[in-house]
Enzyme design. Structure first.
Site, PDB file in Angstrom:
ATOM      1  N   CYS A  68       0.840  -1.212   0.000  1.00 53.23           N
ATOM      2  CA  CYS A  68       0.000   0.000   0.000  1.00 53.23           C
ATOM      3  C   CYS A  68       0.874   1.260   0.000  1.00 53.23           C
ATOM      4  CB  CYS A  68      -0.907  -0.021   1.232  1.00 53.23           C
ATOM      5  SG  CYS A  68      -2.033   1.387   1.281  1.00 53.23           S
ATOM      6  N   CYS A  72       0.364   4.746   6.979  1.00 52.72           N
ATOM      7  CA  CYS A  72      -0.266   4.560   8.296  1.00 52.72           C
ATOM      8  C   CYS A  72       0.714   3.809   9.210  1.00 52.72           C
ATOM      9  CB  CYS A  72      -1.570   3.793   8.148  1.00 52.72           C
ATOM     10  SG  CYS A  72      -2.613   4.479   6.838  1.00 52.72           S
ATOM     11  N   CYS A  75       0.313   0.099  10.351  1.00 55.64           N
ATOM     12  CA  CYS A  75      -0.105  -0.915   9.394  1.00 55.64           C
ATOM     13  C   CYS A  75       1.062  -1.665   8.755  1.00 55.64           C
ATOM     14  CB  CYS A  75      -0.967  -0.277   8.310  1.00 55.64           C
ATOM     15  SG  CYS A  75      -1.660  -1.520   7.194  1.00 55.64           S
ATOM     16  N   CYS A 112     -16.540  -9.390   5.339  1.00 56.65           N
ATOM     17  CA  CYS A 112     -15.877  -8.094   5.124  1.00 56.65           C
ATOM     18  C   CYS A 112     -14.594  -8.304   4.322  1.00 56.65           C
ATOM     19  CB  CYS A 112     -15.577  -7.481   6.488  1.00 56.65           C
ATOM     20  SG  CYS A 112     -14.753  -5.900   6.360  1.00 56.65           S
ATOM     21  N   CYS A 143     -19.492  -6.335   3.311  1.00 57.02           N
ATOM     22  CA  CYS A 143     -18.793  -5.125   3.743  1.00 57.02           C
ATOM     23  C   CYS A 143     -17.477  -5.079   2.982  1.00 57.02           C
ATOM     24  CB  CYS A 143     -18.525  -5.207   5.250  1.00 57.02           C
ATOM     25  SG  CYS A 143     -17.522  -3.848   5.878  1.00 57.02           S
ATOM     26  N   CYS A 203     -19.567   1.858   8.408  1.00 57.58           N
ATOM     27  CA  CYS A 203     -18.833   1.175   9.474  1.00 57.58           C
ATOM     28  C   CYS A 203     -17.601   2.029   9.721  1.00 57.58           C
ATOM     29  CB  CYS A 203     -18.437  -0.232   9.020  1.00 57.58           C
ATOM     30  SG  CYS A 203     -17.357  -1.064  10.194  1.00 57.58           S
ATOM     31  N   ARG A 275     -18.104  -2.929  17.649  1.00 50.97           N
ATOM     32  CA  ARG A 275     -17.329  -4.154  17.410  1.00 50.97           C
ATOM     33  C   ARG A 275     -16.024  -4.166  18.200  1.00 50.97           C
ATOM     34  NH1 ARG A 275     -16.837  -4.195  12.266  1.00 50.97           N
ATOM     35  NH2 ARG A 275     -18.934  -5.024  12.196  1.00 50.97           N
TER      36      ARG A 275
HETATM   37  N1  SAM Z   1      -6.702   0.498   3.143  1.00 47.63           N
HETATM   38  C1  SAM Z   1      -7.990   0.693   3.663  1.00 47.63           C
HETATM   39  C2  SAM Z   1      -8.060   1.768   4.689  1.00 47.63           C
HETATM   40  O1  SAM Z   1      -7.047   2.163   5.232  1.00 47.63           O
HETATM   41  O2  SAM Z   1      -9.162   2.216   4.968  1.00 47.63           O
HETATM   42  C3  SAM Z   1      -8.598  -0.574   4.239  1.00 47.63           C
HETATM   43  C4  SAM Z   1      -7.787  -1.524   5.065  1.00 47.63           C
HETATM   44  S1  SAM Z   1      -7.181  -0.887   6.616  1.00 47.63           S
HETATM   45  C5  SAM Z   1      -6.073  -2.159   7.071  1.00 47.63           C
HETATM   46  C6  SAM Z   1      -8.575  -0.999   7.701  1.00 47.63           C
HETATM   47  C7  SAM Z   1      -8.406  -0.601   9.147  1.00 47.63           C
HETATM   48  O3  SAM Z   1      -7.716  -1.619   9.863  1.00 47.63           O
HETATM   49  C8  SAM Z   1      -7.603   0.637   9.453  1.00 47.63           C
HETATM   50  O4  SAM Z   1      -8.335   1.807   9.263  1.00 47.63           O
HETATM   51  C9  SAM Z   1      -7.280   0.429  10.925  1.00 47.63           C
HETATM   52  O5  SAM Z   1      -8.290   0.978  11.750  1.00 47.63           O
HETATM   53  C10 SAM Z   1      -7.259  -1.078  11.071  1.00 47.63           C
HETATM   54  N2  SAM Z   1      -5.900  -1.575  11.336  1.00 47.63           N
HETATM   55  C11 SAM Z   1      -4.909  -1.676  10.437  1.00 47.63           C
HETATM   56  N3  SAM Z   1      -3.794  -2.158  11.013  1.00 47.63           N
HETATM   57  C12 SAM Z   1      -4.081  -2.348  12.315  1.00 47.63           C
HETATM   58  C13 SAM Z   1      -3.323  -2.817  13.436  1.00 47.63           C
HETATM   59  N4  SAM Z   1      -2.055  -3.164  13.317  1.00 47.63           N
HETATM   60  N5  SAM Z   1      -3.936  -2.892  14.629  1.00 47.63           N
HETATM   61  C14 SAM Z   1      -5.231  -2.538  14.756  1.00 47.63           C
HETATM   62  N6  SAM Z   1      -5.983  -2.087  13.743  1.00 47.63           N
HETATM   63  C15 SAM Z   1      -5.425  -1.993  12.525  1.00 47.63           C
HETATM   64  C1  DTB Z   2     -11.344  -2.641  11.251  1.00 46.43           C
HETATM   65  O1  DTB Z   2     -11.684  -1.618  11.909  1.00 46.43           O
HETATM   66  N1  DTB Z   2     -10.506  -3.561  11.701  1.00 46.43           N
HETATM   67  C2  DTB Z   2     -10.290  -4.577  10.698  1.00 46.43           C
HETATM   68  C3  DTB Z   2     -11.288  -4.169   9.592  1.00 46.43           C
HETATM   69  N2  DTB Z   2     -11.783  -2.924  10.051  1.00 46.43           N
HETATM   70  C4  DTB Z   2     -10.873  -4.154   8.192  1.00 46.43           C
HETATM   71  C5  DTB Z   2      -8.862  -4.725  10.308  1.00 46.43           C
HETATM   72  C6  DTB Z   2      -7.943  -5.054  11.449  1.00 46.43           C
HETATM   73  C7  DTB Z   2      -6.566  -5.234  10.950  1.00 46.43           C
HETATM   74  C8  DTB Z   2      -5.636  -5.727  11.993  1.00 46.43           C
HETATM   75  C9  DTB Z   2      -4.236  -5.850  11.546  1.00 46.43           C
HETATM   76  C10 DTB Z   2      -3.972  -6.811  10.436  1.00 46.43           C
HETATM   77  O2  DTB Z   2      -4.608  -7.874  10.331  1.00 46.43           O
HETATM   78  O3  DTB Z   2      -3.061  -6.530   9.653  1.00 46.43           O
HETATM   79 FE1  SF4 Z   3      -2.851   1.199   3.408  1.00 52.18          FE
HETATM   80 FE2  SF4 Z   3      -2.766   0.023   5.770  1.00 52.18          FE
HETATM   81 FE3  SF4 Z   3      -3.159   2.645   5.628  1.00 52.18          FE
HETATM   82 FE4  SF4 Z   3      -5.115   0.972   4.807  1.00 52.18          FE
HETATM   83  S1  SF4 Z   3      -4.322   1.191   6.892  1.00 52.18           S
HETATM   84  S2  SF4 Z   3      -4.365   2.830   3.760  1.00 52.18           S
HETATM   85  S3  SF4 Z   3      -3.860  -0.709   3.997  1.00 52.18           S
HETATM   86  S4  SF4 Z   3      -1.304   1.547   4.981  1.00 52.18           S
END
Ligand code: SAM
Ligand code: DTB
Ligand code: SF4
Length: 328
Positions: A68, A72, A75, A112, A143, A203, A275
Site C-alpha cells: 500500500c 499509516c 499498518c 468483510c 462489507c 462502518c 465491534r
Molecule cells: N486500506 C484501507 C483503509 O485504510 O481504509 C482498508 C484496510 S485498513 C487495514 C482498515 C483498518 O484496519 C484501518 O483503518 C485500521 O483501523 C485497522 N488496522 C490496520 N492495522 C491495524 C493494526 N495493526 N492494529 C489494529 N488495527 C489496525
Molecule cells: C477494522 O476496523 N478492523 C479490521 C477491519 N476494520 C478491516 C482490520 C484489522 C486489521 C488488523 C491488523 C492486520 O490484520 O493486519
Molecule cells: Fe494502506 Fe494500511 Fe493505511 Fe489501509 S491502513 S491505507 S492498507 S497503509
C-alpha cells in the site's frame, strides 16, 4: 448511603436530549466516572437498544494484501515499512466466494473484504463489485474496506448490493498527522460522506493504543457520536503492534481504559453495533467479557484478521458458551 453516592456519580454525566451534541468534555466526563458506574450505565443503555446476550459475528478476508502506498504507522501493509507482509495481487472472484462460503458455514453473517489500497482503480472496483454481488447471493451481508473513494464509486458498490463500507477515522483529528501523513482526516470524512450519500451503511471507528491521550480518545468518540446519524457499526481496534511498523514498540493501552472506551462508545452511540475488533488475541477471556458487558456486541470471528492472527473460532464458541452469549 452507598445507593446515594452511586446515584450521584451516575448522574454526573446526564443523559442528553437525542439531538444534543457530545462535546469532548462530556465524553471525558464519562471516562472519569467510577468504573462500576460507567459499566452499569453502558449496560443499561445497551439493554435499551439490543439483546445483551447476542453478539454479531463478521468474517474478514484480505482480498488484496500489502504494497500500500499510504504510510499509516500502525499498518504492516504499507509499502513504506519493512515488514513481513508481502505484496500480493487482488484475489480472484471465485477464491473470494469460496472463502465466504467457508465463513458462512462457520457461522459468520457478514463478510468483510479488505484491500490495501489508497483507493480502488476503476478496473479493480469492477472486480470487487462482482465479489460483492456473488457474496451477497450467498445470503450474507457484505462489507468492503478499500480506502478512499472517488466520485461515483460508492454508487457502483451500492448497485452491486453492498451493505456496509468500512472506513475508520482511526484517531482524533488533532492527533491524526502523528500517525498518518499521506492522507488527511478530512479525506476520510469526504469518503464517508460519499458512502452515506450512496445509501450504504457506514462502518467507522478507530484504533486505541497508538500513543494517543485520553482526550484524543474522547475526541474520537465524540466525533463518531456526532455524525448525523452515528455510524451503523463502530469497530474499536486495539493496536496489534506489527513487527517492522513504526508503532511496533508502542506501550499497550491500559486494559481498563480500553473497556472505558467501549463503554463510552455504547453510551454515546446507543443504537450502533460496537465491534470489539482487532487485538482480541492479546485479551483474556475476562477482559473480553468485560467488553461485552460494556456494550460491545460484534466481533470478527475468523482465524485471521487481514494479516494478523485472530482468536480462533473454537475459542469464541467456548467463550460464548461460558457466557451464555448467542451468535447472531
Ligand atoms: N486500506 C484501507 C483503509 O485504510 O481504509 C482498508 C484496510 S485498513 C487495514 C482498515 C483498518 O484496519 C484501518 O483503518 C485500521 O483501523 C485497522 N488496522 C490496520 N492495522 C491495524 C493494526 N495493526 N492494529 C489494529 N488495527 C489496525
Ligand atoms: C477494522 O476496523 N478492523 C479490521 C477491519 N476494520 C478491516 C482490520 C484489522 C486489521 C488488523 C491488523 C492486520 O490484520 O493486519
Ligand atoms: Fe494502506 Fe494500511 Fe493505511 Fe489501509 S491502513 S491505507 S492498507 S497503509
Amino acid at each position: 448511603m452507598n445507593t446515594l453516592s452511586s446515584a450521584s456519580s451516575l448522574e454526573s454525566v446526564p443523559a442528553s436530549a437525542p439531538d444534543a451534541r457530545w462535546t469532548v468534555s462530556r465524553v471525558e466526563a464519562l471516562y472519569r466516572m467510577p468504573f462500576m458506574d460507567l459499566l452499569f450505565r453502558a449496560q443499561q443503555t445497551h439493554r435499551g437498544h439490543f439483546d445483551p446476550n447476542e453478539v454479531q459475528r463478521s468474517a474478514l478476508l484480505s482480498i488484496k494484501t500489502g504494497g500500500c502506498p499510504e504510510d499509516c504507522s500502525y499498518c504492516t501493509q504499507s509499502a513504506r515499512h519493512r515488514t513481513e507482509t508481502e505484496r500480493e495481487a487482488l484475489m480472484r472472484v471465485e477464491e473470494v466466494v469460496a472463502a465466504a462460503k467457508e465463513a458462512q458455514a462457520k457461522g459468520a453473517t457478514r463478510f468483510c473484504m479488505g484491500a490495501a489500497w489508497r483507493g480502488p482503480k476503476e478496473k479493480d472496483l469492477e472486480t470487487v463489485a462482482r465479489m460483492v454481488r456473488e457474496v451477497k447471493a450467498l445470503g450474507m451481508e457484505t462489507c468492503v474496506t478499500l480506502g478512499m473513494l472517488k466520485e461515483g464509486q460508492a454508487r457502483k458498490l451500492k448497485e452491486a448490493g453492498l451493505d456496509y463500507y468500512n472506513h475508520n477515522v482511526d484517531t482524533d483529528a488533532e492527533f491524526y498527522d502523528q500517525v498518518i501523513t499521506t492522507h488527511t482526516h478530512a479525506d476520510r470524512l469526504e469518503t464517508l460522506a460519499q458512502v452515506r450519500a450512496a445509501g450504504i451503511k457506514v462502518c467507522c471507528g478507530g484504533i486505541l493504543g497508538l500513543g494517543e491521550s485520553r482526550r484524543n480518545r474522547a475526541a474520537m468518540i465524540a466525533q463518531l457520536a456526532n455524525m448525523n446519524p452515528p455510524p451503523d457499526s463502530v469497530p474499536i481496534n486495539n493496536l496489534v503492534a506489527m513487527p517492522g511498523t513504526p508503532l511496533a514498540a508502542t506501550e499497550k493501552i491500559d486494559r481498563f481504559e480500553f473497556v472505558r472506551t467501549i463503554a463510552a462508545a455504547r453510551i454515546t452511540m446507543p443504537a450502533s453495533w460496537v465491534r470489539l475488533s482487532a487485538g482480541r488475541e492479546m485479551m483474556s477471556q475476562e477482559m473480553q467479557a468485560l467488553c461485552f458487558f460494556a456494550g460491545a456486541n460484534s466481533i470478527f470471528s475468523c482465524d485471521k484478521l487481514l494479516t494478523a492472527n485472530n482468536v480462533d473460532i473454537g475459542f469464541d464458541e467456548m467463550l460464548f458458551a461460558k457466557l451464555g452469549l448467542r451468535a447472531v
